[in-house]
Motif scaffolding. Structure first.
Motif, PDB file in Angstrom:
ATOM      1  N   ALA A   1       2.107   6.290   5.871  1.00  0.00           N
ATOM      2  CA  ALA A   1       3.256   5.834   4.556  1.00  0.00           C
ATOM      3  C   ALA A   1       2.902   4.771   3.833  1.00  0.00           C
ATOM      4  O   ALA A   1       3.121   5.163   2.631  1.00  0.00           O
ATOM      5  CB  ALA A   1       4.713   5.193   5.496  1.00  0.00           C
ATOM      6  N   VAL A   2       1.889   4.043   4.130  1.00  0.00           N
ATOM      7  CA  VAL A   2       1.149   3.174   3.045  1.00  0.00           C
ATOM      8  C   VAL A   2       0.151   4.211   2.320  1.00  0.00           C
ATOM      9  O   VAL A   2       0.113   3.884   1.010  1.00  0.00           O
ATOM     10  CB  VAL A   2       0.171   1.964   4.076  1.00  0.00           C
ATOM     11  N   LEU A   3      -0.387   4.980   2.693  1.00  0.00           N
ATOM     12  CA  LEU A   3      -1.300   6.037   2.028  1.00  0.00           C
ATOM     13  C   LEU A   3      -0.330   6.716   0.795  1.00  0.00           C
ATOM     14  O   LEU A   3      -0.644   6.870  -0.027  1.00  0.00           O
ATOM     15  CB  LEU A   3      -2.121   6.829   2.780  1.00  0.00           C
ATOM     16  N   GLN A   4       0.590   7.085   1.408  1.00  0.00           N
ATOM     17  CA  GLN A   4       1.732   7.860   0.512  1.00  0.00           C
ATOM     18  C   GLN A   4       1.994   6.891  -0.589  1.00  0.00           C
ATOM     19  O   GLN A   4       2.678   7.394  -1.677  1.00  0.00           O
ATOM     20  CB  GLN A   4       2.679   8.307   1.493  1.00  0.00           C
ATOM     21  N   GLN A   5       2.550   5.795  -0.347  1.00  0.00           N
ATOM     22  CA  GLN A   5       2.799   4.737  -1.388  1.00  0.00           C
ATOM     23  C   GLN A   5       1.633   4.436  -2.277  1.00  0.00           C
ATOM     24  O   GLN A   5       1.788   4.433  -3.434  1.00  0.00           O
ATOM     25  CB  GLN A   5       2.908   3.274  -0.869  1.00  0.00           C
ATOM     26  N   ILE A   6       0.479   4.688  -1.838  1.00  0.00           N
ATOM     27  CA  ILE A   6      -0.652   4.255  -2.830  1.00  0.00           C
ATOM     28  C   ILE A   6      -1.196   5.332  -3.407  1.00  0.00           C
ATOM     29  O   ILE A   6      -1.694   5.260  -4.446  1.00  0.00           O
ATOM     30  CB  ILE A   6      -1.929   3.507  -2.036  1.00  0.00           C
ATOM     31  N   LYS A   7      -1.037   6.718  -2.765  1.00  0.00           N
ATOM     32  CA  LYS A   7      -1.547   7.807  -3.459  1.00  0.00           C
ATOM     33  C   LYS A   7      -2.863   7.881  -3.791  1.00  0.00           C
ATOM     34  O   LYS A   7      -3.252   8.600  -5.162  1.00  0.00           O
ATOM     35  CB  LYS A   7      -0.414   8.362  -4.527  1.00  0.00           C
ATOM     36  N   PRO A   8      -3.763   7.697  -2.853  1.00  0.00           N
ATOM     37  CA  PRO A   8      -5.242   7.862  -3.351  1.00  0.00           C
ATOM     38  C   PRO A   8      -5.529   9.315  -3.347  1.00  0.00           C
ATOM     39  O   PRO A   8      -4.996  10.289  -2.492  1.00  0.00           O
ATOM     40  CB  PRO A   8      -6.056   6.976  -2.466  1.00  0.00           C
ATOM     41  N   LYS A   9      -6.651   9.623  -4.053  1.00  0.00           N
ATOM     42  CA  LYS A   9      -7.208  11.078  -3.805  1.00  0.00           C
ATOM     43  C   LYS A   9      -8.026  11.066  -2.759  1.00  0.00           C
ATOM     44  O   LYS A   9      -8.186  12.216  -2.208  1.00  0.00           O
ATOM     45  CB  LYS A   9      -8.318  11.377  -5.202  1.00  0.00           C
ATOM     46  N   ILE A  10      -8.828  10.289  -2.208  1.00  0.00           N
ATOM     47  CA  ILE A  10      -9.502  10.100  -1.089  1.00  0.00           C
ATOM     48  C   ILE A  10      -9.120   8.835  -0.071  1.00  0.00           C
ATOM     49  O   ILE A  10      -8.833   7.889  -0.528  1.00  0.00           O
ATOM     50  CB  ILE A  10     -11.050  10.008  -1.070  1.00  0.00           C
TER      51      ILE A  10
END
Length: 281
Positions: free
Chosen positions: A220-229
């Motif tokens: 969910a944190v990654l979905q918040q940040i939305k990085p390409k990698i």
């Protein structure tokens, strides 16, 4: 933002009221472009115009790439196009093959920090304030800019308490990319955290699911940040990694590298979000 609007209006009026020379107006418009280019260079400190699109200066290195090497656990070696070297979560147990210019640390376990720093390290950035305040870092060294975003950590030993500002997410503006190392993250992010992070291209993310944040919330944190990698770290066991990758596969294309080192460039960022697994633990 208000200052930018006032500057725009001032220059527009100047262009309209100055003698109608095309050369003079072109000079004014060029000055305006330079002003906005300077503000956009702080790309890792927040979005700029066009709904978060980023305007970057070209990298000065021969290949314009950023080197990223997984050293183990939560430590990475980051190399800038101009040769600046950074080690994340610098500690006594894992060291890079070179003495870094800059080291970052987090106060979670001895595998994330040390008091024995090699001679030759120019900047030591602790993600916590030993005096009990809030760590604040803004480093500008050659072609690298670094800032931190403090977060909280759980107290260990069954107390159930919270150590406020005991961890930092470090953000590295290097080359033409923004990288973030989540450190020993224990919670999802607030809008304030996300604003302080700014737009991020590459995230180094702990995936153990126990000592840090549970795996579902970490995704969910990654979905918040939305990085390409996203690059997994803090793995412990292969079974833990595979469990995380199975959950993340709903949102990311999983790519497994054969070498712990990669060269990252803006031109080669994937079109769709990617989970890049570098060998090592």
């Amino acid at each position: 933002m208000r200052r930018g609007r006032r500057l725009t209006e001032t220059l527009r009026v100047l262009c309209e009221t100055t003698a109608s020379s095309a050369v003079q107006c072109c000079f004014v418009l060029a000055l305006l472009a330079l002003c906005f280019a300077d503000s956009a260079w702080a790309a890792c400190s927040g979005p700029v115009a066009d709904h978060g699109a980023r305007l970057r200066l070209a990298s000065a290195g021969p290949e314009g790439g950023v080197g990223l090497t997984f050293l183990g656990h939560a430590s990475f070696l980051i190399e800038s196009p101009q040769g600046v070297t950074i080690v994340t979560d610098y500690n006594d147990m894992i060291r890079a093959p070179v003495t870094p210019d800059i080291v970052t640390m987090n106060n979670a376990h001895p595998t994330h920090y040390t008091d024995a720093v090699e001679p030759g390290v120019k900047f030591v950035l602790r993600g916590w304030d030993p005096a009990g305040g809030i760590a604040t870092h803004h480093v500008d060294y050659r072609d690298v800019k670094i800032h931190n975003v403090p977060t909280n950590v759980r107290e260990y030993g069954g107390s159930g308490g919270t150590r406020y500002n005991g961890n930092s997410i470090f953000v590295f503006d290097v080359g033409d990319l923004c990288l973030a190392h989540l450190g020993h993250l224990h919670h999802t992010l607030t809008p304030g955290h996300l604003a302080d992070l700014g737009p991020i291209d590459v995230v180094m993310v702990p995936v153990d699911g126990a000592y840090t944040l549970n795996q579902d919330d970490m995704i969910a944190v990654l979905q918040q940040i939305k990085p390409k990698i996203a690059v997994p770290m803090h793995v412990f066991t292969q079974a833990t990694l595979e469990k995380f990758l199975a959950r993340a596969a709903e949102f990311y294309t999983v790519k497994r590298a054969n070498d712990p080192s990669v060269t990252l460039t803006r031109a080669t960022l994937p079109g769709e979000p990617e989970m890049l697994v570098l060998p090592g633990r």
